[in-house]
Scaffold this active site. Structure first.
Site, PDB file in Angstrom:
ATOM      1  N   SER A 203      -4.396   5.524  10.191  1.00 42.51           N
ATOM      2  CA  SER A 203      -4.858   4.144  10.026  1.00 42.51           C
ATOM      3  C   SER A 203      -6.309   4.025  10.495  1.00 42.51           C
ATOM      4  CB  SER A 203      -3.913   3.198  10.763  1.00 42.51           C
ATOM      5  OG  SER A 203      -4.121   1.866  10.370  1.00 42.51           O
ATOM      6  N   ASP A 299      -0.495   1.233   0.080  1.00 43.16           N
ATOM      7  CA  ASP A 299      -0.498   1.243   1.539  1.00 43.16           C
ATOM      8  C   ASP A 299      -0.038  -0.092   2.115  1.00 43.16           C
ATOM      9  OD1 ASP A 299      -1.745   2.708   4.093  1.00 43.16           O
ATOM     10  OD2 ASP A 299      -2.271   0.586   4.157  1.00 43.16           O
ATOM     11  N   HIS A 366       2.867   3.608   5.353  1.00 38.56           N
ATOM     12  CA  HIS A 366       1.649   3.660   6.161  1.00 38.56           C
ATOM     13  C   HIS A 366       1.865   4.683   7.263  1.00 38.56           C
ATOM     14  CE1 HIS A 366      -2.165   1.994   7.574  1.00 38.56           C
ATOM     15  NE2 HIS A 366      -1.676   1.902   8.799  1.00 38.56           N
TER      16      HIS A 366
END
Length: 421
Positions: A203, A299, A366
């Protein structure tokens, strides 16, 4: 130590029981304040499925040398990391994982962030479970299980990039200094002798891996095999459901508040504005060090915070769809397909390099390297029959070229899609 581990696991397990409903290969969330916390809770839930004796719990180490160098978290506390030593053939191999957790893009949001583990080491967990790419078990992490594995905690709010401060609000934007002092500490602990190294991140940490990849290479001896992995770090400069650019607006705030202009790639800033140079799509093709991009085509964080945030969906017509893709109508699915196309187009130039790797699966997910269920498990997601762990390992060790781009939704039946309740 075992008692403290058991208590931690018990708390996590309680959170899981109290807040979650799962079905099939989709995972549900309870009431949590933002998308990053929801995703963090999911990781805790999956970790809680193991008994405490199965978990590798690694203590937090604060970097004592950071204070005099001003390499501090947003609130001025010392930064930290978790290190589990390698052994055998992995004794001189190092994997550094940069923690994620969003950004702060206003003075107000950075002040709030100081009161959380993402802005202060006072609130960081004192031990963390190492799973997925950080696991020490060969049957969970076949290629990197016996390496020196490090998780560098994230507490600066700008993907380890800033070097300024706001004296009036007592905010320290020192991500670049944290990066430097952490690398110095790890080099002193044996990384200077590394024969192989991998810089990873998820991330906001995946973006940091992109931003720091070439710097990481330069820190190590020329004989060291160095590569970088960005997991869920391919944040796109995309149009949201209202026709605006929600993520660009957020990034512009990050760049402005933390005064990042001087810290960004000069190759990029020579021809693009600073905010554009915080977007990976404008950076990845210029990285010299071999890199692997691991990303879900849809995502989950970007669906929630970039494509259909509440500010762009005032009527709430996207609320059900973005929480559970099975509730999307055909035009909403097409919007996601257009986003996928933009991502695939953005990596075309990057993919031409024989040194680079790709794994873009058509899932609503994710951070797939940190989670055991998506990294390497009997039912892990696959593209062309190959798991994320196998794909990354094959690429890192040059066993084969890996340029895996999935067919569009809904063709992939191996996804572990995230469902927000």
């Amino acid at each position: 130590m075992m008692n403290s581990v058991f208590r931690i696991a018990a708390v996590v397990f309680c959170l899981w029981l109290c807040s979650v409903v799962s079905s099939g290969s989709s995972h549900g969330f309870g009431n949590v304040t933002d998308t990053d916390d929801k995703i963090s809770l999911l990781e805790s839930q999956l970790t809680a499925a193991k008994s405490p004796s199965q978990l590798l719990m690694v203590p937090l180490t604060l970097i004592q040398a950071a204070g005099p160098k001003g390499a501090v978290c947003l609130d001025g506390t010392l930064p930290g990391y978790h290190l589990h030593r390698g052994s055998g053939s992995g004794a001189n191999r190092w994997l550094i994982q940069l923690e994620g957790g969003g950004w702060c893009n206003t003075r107000r949001s950075c002040i709030f962030r100081k009161t959380t583990r993402r802005g202060s080491s006072k609130y960081m967990e004192k031990v963390l479970a190492f799973t997925g790419i950080l696991s020490n078990k060969a049957n969970e992490n076949p290629d990197f299980f016996n390496w020196n594995r490090v998780k560098l905690r994230y507490c600066d709010g700008a993907s380890f990039t800033g070097d300024s401060q706001d004296e009036s609000s007592q905010l320290f934007y020192r991500g670049q200094r944290i990066w430097q002092v952490a690398m110095e500490e790890l080099l002193s602990k044996g990384m200077h002798k590394a024969d192989q190294a991998l810089l990873s991140g998820c991330s906001a940490g995946g973006l940091a891996s992109i931003l720091h990849c070439d710097q990481f290479k330069e820190l190590l001896p020329g004989t060291t095999k160095v590569k970088c992995l960005s997991d869920a770090g391919m944040f796109m400069d995309a149009v949201d459901v209202s026709g605006g650019h929600s993520l660009r607006k957020m990034y512009q705030g990050v760049v402005t508040v933390q005064n990042l202009q001087k810290e960004l790639s000069t190759t990029c800033t020579k021809h693009l504005d600073p905010t554009s140079c915080f977007f990976p799509q404008n950076l990845v093709s210029d990285i010299k060090t071999p890199m692997f991009l691991l990303n879900a085509a849809y995502d989950s964080w970007q669906v929630q915070e970039s494509l259909a945030p509440p500010s762009a969906d005032l009527s709430g017509s996207w609320k059900a769809c973005k929480s559970d893709h099975s509730h999307c109508n055909s035009s909403q699915i097409q919007f996601f397909q257009d986003f996928r196309t933009q991502m695939v187009d953005a990596v075309k130039s990057f993919a031409t390099s024989t040194h680079n790797g790709l794994f873009i699966n058509s899932c609503f997910a994710h951070c797939q390297s940190e989670r055991q269920d998506t990294w390497y498990a009997p039912d892990s997601p696959t593209v062309h029959g190959k798991t994320v762990a196998k794909s990354v390992g094959d690429w890192y060790f040059d066993r084969t070229t890996v340029k895996a781009i999935d067919c569009p939704y809904p063709c992939d039946k191996t996804c572990h899609n995230l469902i927000f309740k």
